[in-house]
Scaffold this motif. Sequence first.
Motif, PDB file in Angstrom:
ATOM      1  N   UNK A 114      -3.119   2.442 -27.867  1.00 10.75           N
ATOM      2  CA  UNK A 114      -3.317   1.054 -28.286  1.00 10.75           C
ATOM      3  C   UNK A 114      -3.069   0.035 -27.177  1.00 10.75           C
ATOM      4  N   UNK A 115      -2.833   0.503 -25.965  1.00 11.25           N
ATOM      5  CA  UNK A 115      -2.536  -0.430 -24.874  1.00 11.25           C
ATOM      6  C   UNK A 115      -3.735  -1.351 -24.632  1.00 11.25           C
ATOM      7  N   UNK A 116      -3.438  -2.585 -24.299  1.00 12.27           N
ATOM      8  CA  UNK A 116      -4.510  -3.557 -24.068  1.00 12.27           C
ATOM      9  C   UNK A 116      -4.962  -3.550 -22.610  1.00 12.27           C
ATOM     10  N   UNK A 117      -6.142  -4.076 -22.380  1.00 14.35           N
ATOM     11  CA  UNK A 117      -6.684  -4.216 -21.027  1.00 14.35           C
ATOM     12  C   UNK A 117      -5.756  -5.099 -20.190  1.00 14.35           C
ATOM     13  N   UNK A 118      -5.188  -6.110 -20.811  1.00 14.36           N
ATOM     14  CA  UNK A 118      -4.290  -7.032 -20.092  1.00 14.36           C
ATOM     15  C   UNK A 118      -3.030  -6.311 -19.604  1.00 14.36           C
ATOM     16  N   UNK A 119      -2.471  -5.472 -20.458  1.00 11.90           N
ATOM     17  CA  UNK A 119      -1.278  -4.713 -20.061  1.00 11.90           C
ATOM     18  C   UNK A 119      -1.635  -3.728 -18.952  1.00 11.90           C
ATOM     19  N   UNK A 120      -2.772  -3.076 -19.067  1.00 10.89           N
ATOM     20  CA  UNK A 120      -3.206  -2.152 -18.021  1.00 10.89           C
ATOM     21  C   UNK A 120      -3.389  -2.867 -16.683  1.00 10.89           C
ATOM     22  N   UNK A 121      -3.893  -4.079 -16.727  1.00 13.78           N
ATOM     23  CA  UNK A 121      -4.076  -4.858 -15.498  1.00 13.78           C
ATOM     24  C   UNK A 121      -2.727  -5.137 -14.833  1.00 13.78           C
ATOM     25  N   UNK A 122      -1.739  -5.464 -15.640  1.00 12.37           N
ATOM     26  CA  UNK A 122      -0.384  -5.689 -15.096  1.00 12.37           C
ATOM     27  C   UNK A 122       0.179  -4.393 -14.520  1.00 12.37           C
ATOM     28  N   UNK A 123       0.043  -3.301 -15.249  1.00  6.47           N
ATOM     29  CA  UNK A 123       0.595  -2.021 -14.803  1.00  6.47           C
ATOM     30  C   UNK A 123      -0.133  -1.460 -13.580  1.00  6.47           C
ATOM     31  N   UNK A 124      -1.350  -1.912 -13.337  1.00  4.96           N
ATOM     32  CA  UNK A 124      -2.095  -1.462 -12.157  1.00  4.96           C
ATOM     33  C   UNK A 124      -1.404  -1.896 -10.863  1.00  4.96           C
ATOM     34  N   UNK A 125      -0.545  -2.882 -10.947  1.00  9.56           N
ATOM     35  CA  UNK A 125       0.193  -3.368  -9.775  1.00  9.56           C
ATOM     36  C   UNK A 125       1.625  -2.826  -9.739  1.00  9.56           C
ATOM     37  N   UNK A 126       1.930  -1.841 -10.565  1.00 17.64           N
ATOM     38  CA  UNK A 126       3.280  -1.279 -10.633  1.00 17.64           C
ATOM     39  C   UNK A 126       3.685  -0.690  -9.282  1.00 17.64           C
ATOM     40  N   UNK A 127       4.971  -0.728  -8.996  1.00 20.18           N
ATOM     41  CA  UNK A 127       5.479  -0.198  -7.724  1.00 20.18           C
ATOM     42  C   UNK A 127       5.422   1.330  -7.662  1.00 20.18           C
ATOM     43  N   UNK A 128       5.335   1.981  -8.806  1.00 24.40           N
ATOM     44  CA  UNK A 128       5.323   3.445  -8.856  1.00 24.40           C
ATOM     45  C   UNK A 128       3.887   3.959  -8.993  1.00 24.40           C
ATOM     46  N   UNK A 129       3.513   4.856  -8.087  1.00 27.09           N
ATOM     47  CA  UNK A 129       2.147   5.359  -8.093  1.00 27.09           C
ATOM     48  C   UNK A 129       1.828   6.135  -9.366  1.00 27.09           C
ATOM     49  N   UNK A 130       2.835   6.764  -9.983  1.00 26.36           N
ATOM     50  CA  UNK A 130       2.589   7.536 -11.201  1.00 26.36           C
ATOM     51  C   UNK A 130       2.105   6.636 -12.337  1.00 26.36           C
ATOM     52  N   UNK A 149      -7.976  -0.403  -7.885  1.00 27.81           N
ATOM     53  CA  UNK A 149      -7.218   0.844  -7.716  1.00 27.81           C
ATOM     54  C   UNK A 149      -7.890   1.809  -6.739  1.00 27.81           C
ATOM     55  N   UNK A 150      -9.186   1.661  -6.524  1.00 29.12           N
ATOM     56  CA  UNK A 150      -9.868   2.476  -5.523  1.00 29.12           C
ATOM     57  C   UNK A 150      -9.315   2.173  -4.126  1.00 29.12           C
ATOM     58  N   UNK A 151      -8.723   1.015  -3.966  1.00 31.14           N
ATOM     59  CA  UNK A 151      -8.132   0.610  -2.693  1.00 31.14           C
ATOM     60  C   UNK A 151      -6.635   0.958  -2.611  1.00 31.14           C
ATOM     61  N   UNK A 152      -6.116   1.663  -3.615  1.00 35.30           N
ATOM     62  CA  UNK A 152      -4.682   1.972  -3.671  1.00 35.30           C
ATOM     63  C   UNK A 152      -4.249   2.805  -2.462  1.00 35.30           C
ATOM     64  N   UNK A 153      -2.990   2.677  -2.105  1.00 34.73           N
ATOM     65  CA  UNK A 153      -2.429   3.439  -0.975  1.00 34.73           C
ATOM     66  C   UNK A 153      -2.273   4.927  -1.295  1.00 34.73           C
ATOM     67  N   UNK A 154      -2.223   5.266  -2.582  1.00 36.26           N
ATOM     68  CA  UNK A 154      -2.023   6.651  -2.991  1.00 36.26           C
ATOM     69  C   UNK A 154      -3.378   7.315  -3.235  1.00 36.26           C
ATOM     70  N   UNK A 155      -3.578   8.474  -2.625  1.00 35.71           N
ATOM     71  CA  UNK A 155      -4.859   9.180  -2.741  1.00 35.71           C
ATOM     72  C   UNK A 155      -5.176   9.602  -4.179  1.00 35.71           C
ATOM     73  N   UNK A 156      -4.168  10.062  -4.913  1.00 36.77           N
ATOM     74  CA  UNK A 156      -4.406  10.481  -6.302  1.00 36.77           C
ATOM     75  C   UNK A 156      -4.879   9.316  -7.156  1.00 36.77           C
ATOM     76  N   UNK A 157      -4.268   8.159  -6.954  1.00 29.86           N
ATOM     77  CA  UNK A 157      -4.666   6.961  -7.704  1.00 29.86           C
ATOM     78  C   UNK A 157      -6.094   6.582  -7.330  1.00 29.86           C
ATOM     79  N   UNK A 158      -6.406   6.570  -6.036  1.00 29.23           N
ATOM     80  CA  UNK A 158      -7.763   6.250  -5.572  1.00 29.23           C
ATOM     81  C   UNK A 158      -8.799   7.177  -6.211  1.00 29.23           C
ATOM     82  N   UNK A 159      -8.520   8.473  -6.125  1.00 25.21           N
ATOM     83  CA  UNK A 159      -9.473   9.463  -6.646  1.00 25.21           C
ATOM     84  C   UNK A 159      -9.656   9.349  -8.154  1.00 25.21           C
ATOM     85  N   UNK A 160      -8.565   9.123  -8.866  1.00 21.54           N
ATOM     86  CA  UNK A 160      -8.657   8.994 -10.326  1.00 21.54           C
ATOM     87  C   UNK A 160      -9.443   7.753 -10.715  1.00 21.54           C
ATOM     88  N   UNK A 161      -9.223   6.653 -10.006  1.00 21.47           N
ATOM     89  CA  UNK A 161      -9.965   5.418 -10.291  1.00 21.47           C
ATOM     90  C   UNK A 161     -11.452   5.616 -10.004  1.00 21.47           C
TER      91      UNK A 161
END
Length: 169
Positions: A114-130, A149-161
């Motif tokens: 049930x998470x909203x797009x707005x909450x996901x947008x905030x969490x996309x900037x979280x300090x933890x890559x997980x 997120x394709x520009x993220x510093x973490x490869x797993x995050x980039x690939x998943x996005x």
Amino acid sequence: MLQDVLQNRVIVFVCAVLCTCCSPSQKNLDEARSDNVSQQNMTNYAQSDDPLLRVATAENTNTPSEILAQLAKDEDEEVRRAVAENPNTSIEILGVLAQDKNQLVRDIVASHESVSVEILTVLAADSKWEVRLSVAVNNKTSVTTLQKLIQDENEEVKNAAAKNLEMRK
């Protein structure tokens, strides 16, 4: 010899009484998890000193939103985690939990159905890559957020996005 036996029985009795007083009975835990728990007992369990009862209450899909809101502010991270995992937790409560100090709680929020797009947008900037990874794989994440997120510093995050975006084409 008889004195030793009596002393051991007294110790066993005292331990049994203390365990009964200081920890929830299996009956209370079962009731807290039950579909038939009364509103009054649910309120009592949510205010219990025992975190096991509070977790069981937070896990119950029949727990009212006002009790889940109270438990979302609990000092025990396992209680807050249980609120985040409850499928009936409201978007408002998920918004509170999205700011939780515990990474696992935020990660669960990012994966909540049930998470909203707005909450996901905030969490996309979280300090933890997980946490960002959970946002990247969530089908509700906006295209704009995935492109960031394709520009993220973490490869797993980039690939998943990238994979999430590709699946939308």
